[in-house]
Design an enzyme around this catalytic site. Structure first.
Site, PDB file in Angstrom:
ATOM      1  N   PRO A  35       1.111  -7.543   6.969  1.00 50.81           N
ATOM      2  CA  PRO A  35       0.470  -6.646   6.106  1.00 50.81           C
ATOM      3  C   PRO A  35       0.390  -5.314   6.827  1.00 50.81           C
ATOM      4  CG  PRO A  35      -0.907  -7.709   7.821  1.00 50.81           C
ATOM      5  CD  PRO A  35       0.376  -8.155   7.843  1.00 50.81           C
ATOM      6  N   GLU A  36      -0.305  -4.335   5.983  1.00 49.11           N
ATOM      7  CA  GLU A  36      -0.194  -2.793   6.268  1.00 49.11           C
ATOM      8  C   GLU A  36      -1.154  -2.694   7.574  1.00 49.11           C
ATOM      9  OE1 GLU A  36       0.503   1.407   5.659  1.00 49.11           O
ATOM     10  OE2 GLU A  36       1.337  -0.591   4.920  1.00 49.11           O
ATOM     11  N   ALA A  37      -2.140  -3.277   8.053  1.00 47.27           N
ATOM     12  CA  ALA A  37      -2.485  -3.438   9.367  1.00 47.27           C
ATOM     13  C   ALA A  37      -3.332  -4.636   9.455  1.00 47.27           C
ATOM     14  CB  ALA A  37      -3.729  -2.105   9.070  1.00 47.27           C
TER      15      ALA A  37
END
Length: 550
Positions: free
Chosen positions: A418-420
């Site tokens: 995921p992005e973060a």
């Protein structure tokens, strides 16, 4: 001169004014009127100047001098009057097949992926910035402003490294004929790898970017209107500040522009950034993400090794490496910075995963971004330059970050991260917020795998890289190219319909190099900039440097 220009623009050889053609009295009256006009304008300008503060007058003089210097440099670039630069045959761009059949097969698969991405871009979005692979049309985000052809420039050196000669020639031809001056890094990389003279274009563009530095502190604006030379910052940035990762990520390219142009102005601009930073007090030795270009002071005290901060630290290390390890100031700044990062931001979860948190006004947010995953490769790459007692420690720290980022991939349904991801509320290496669950073909985890593979030859990095290849093929590949995903935990693919230009520039390039021999782009001779474009180490005669220092 102004009078001459008016006459030249007045058109025609007949007289002027209301008198008959050739009438001396009318001509005299016309000249007197023009002289009075010029005199009145000069008086107005003098009066305005006298009303300015002395420091404003001094700044205007410096700006005018610099504009003249820039015009001269631009004219030299346009006229081809750049100095001779020794062009040595590039080291490590010969592409041999790996001897291991399994590795050879995997590398060939990655080249196929590049062909699929490139051919669909060419078919549906040629000359535009990026491809929408489901819609099968071009895509331009506000990130690129008015420029066109970002994918072509970004893909250039990947095409070359992979031996895709016809595609490379297509890209080269388009750039020479069509590219408006807005992207510098790909040019310089192509110049060094192939001997193709993109140098003139790169220097011309560099000149166009110099007005961004016309701020009281010399810290450049984030945004520049190239036609007008007027700069500004992102409206969302703290107090009109410039962004650390943006103004800190100019050093490698601007140093090379001075090398290629023979003009020190580019190097001077980025060295001044360092001067400003070194004068400032840093909270806990950390560099906040925001710096006001007018006051030269920090903005909001937010520190991140991911977005807004990441490549500043990367460029400190790589400035030292690119200088053939003679830029000792960059080395000191880098090791001081990562010591502060380790003290204040590096943490270990209860499950034993090492991560890098974010720091907001003294409070830690236990979140790590996908962008931060580049740091594993950075720690490992810099280990060799660390004090002897810390060299193994930094290599191990790089390996721990690589493992954490692999876990962020492994704990999703699609096996892409995921992005973060967070380390709180009982979760580890998992995105808990919907707006952090997307994957946009990012390269940072693969980048760290590449450095860890090159520096350790631990087979798990090739294994992890191949897992990513399979995930990309299973979940991101579509008929019209490769798409990002909106939710990596969702069983059914939800595509964002964008094939990012950095997928070709970085993700596929790093994957290809993981399954290549080390003598293809050897790390002792090449530096990857933050978009994975290649710049050569500027090798120096160490003995000569030592003599000069004495």
């Amino acid at each position: 001169c102004a009078l001459g220009r008016r006459r030249g623009g007045g058109g025609g050889g007949g007289g002027g004014g209301e008198g008959a053609p050739g009438d001396p009295a009318a001509a005299l009256e016309d000249n007197l009127a023009r002289i009075r006009e010029n005199h009145e304008r000069a008086l107005r300008e003098a009066k305005e100047t006298l009303q300015k503060l002395p420091e404003e007058i001094q700044r205007d003089i410096l700006l005018e001098k610099e504009k003249v210097a820039q015009d001269q440099l631009r004219d030299r670039a346009l006229l081809g009057g750049l100095p001779d630069v020794d062009f040595l045959p590039p080291i490590g761009v010969e592409n041999r097949e790996p001897s291991d059949p399994s590795v050879r097969e995997k590398r060939a698969k990655i080249k196929e992926m590049m062909k699929h991405a490139w051919n669909n871009y060419k078919r549906y979005a040629w000359g535009l910035n990026e491809l929408k692979p489901l819609s099968k049309e071009g895509h331009s985000s506000s990130l690129f402003g008015n420029i066109k052809g970002a994918t072509i420039v970004d893909a250039l050196d990947t095409l070359f490294i992979m031996g895709m000669k016809n595609e490379f020639q297509e890209a080269k031809s388009w750039i020479e004929k069509n590219l408006d001056f807005n992207v510098v890094r790909g040019y310089i990389s192509a110049q060094y790898q192939t001997g193709i003279i993109f140098r003139k274009k790169a220097v011309e563009l560099g000149v166009k970017l110099l007005p961004a530095f016309h701020t009281p502190s010399g810290i450049p604006w984030a945004l520049l209107n190239i036609k007008s030379g007027i700069g500004r910052n992102w409206p969302w940035a703290s107090g009109g500040s410039s962004i650390l990762a943006e103004f800190g990520t100019l050093h490698l390219e601007f140093m090379h522009l001075s090398h290629l142009s023979g003009n020190p102005i580019f190097a001077e601009k980025v060295m001044n950034i360092r001067t400003v930073l070194n004068k400032l007090e840093k909270p806990g030795g950390l560099y906040p993400n925001y710096l006001n270009p007018s006051s030269g002071q920090w903005g909001q005290h937010h520190v991140s090794i991911g977005g807004l901060g990441d490549s500043f630290y990367e460029y400190l290390l790589k400035a030292w490496l690119m200088s053939d390890k003679t830029d000792v100031e960059a080395k000191k700044m880098y090791f001081d910075a990562i010591q502060a990062i380790e003290t204040h931001l590096v943490r270990k979860s209860s499950g034993g995963l090492t991560y890098i948190a974010e720091w907001k006004g003294g409070l830690l947010e236990h979140k790590m971004g996908h962008l931060t995953c580049f740091a594993g490769g950075m720690f490992a790459l810099g280990a060799d330059g660390a004090p002897e007692v810390l060299a193994q420690h930094y290599l191990e720290l790089g390996a721990e970050i690589a493992r954490t980022c692999h876990e962020s991939y492994n704990r999703t349904f699609v096996k892409l991260g995921p992005e973060a991801f967070r380390f709180d509320g009982g979760v580890e290496a998992i995105a808990t917020r919907q707006n952090e669950k997307y994957y946009i073909l990012r390269p940072e985890v693969i980048e760290t795998y590449m450095y860890m593979w090159r520096l350790t030859h631990d087979l798990k990095y090739r294994k992890w890289a191949w897992e990513a290849v399979e995930a990309l093929e299973n979940h991101c590949k579509v008929n019209g190219g490769y798409s990002g995903l909106r939710d990596v935990y969702f069983v059914h693919e939800s595509y964002d319909d964008v094939q990012q230009s950095f997928f070709l520039a970085e993700t596929l390039k790093y994957l290809y190099l993981i399954f290549s021999d080390d003598d293809l782009i050897p790390l002792e001779h090449w530096i990857f900039n933050t978009e994975a474009h290649l710049l050569p180490v500027l090798h120096t005669d160490k003995k000569e440097v030592e003599v000069k220092e004495k």
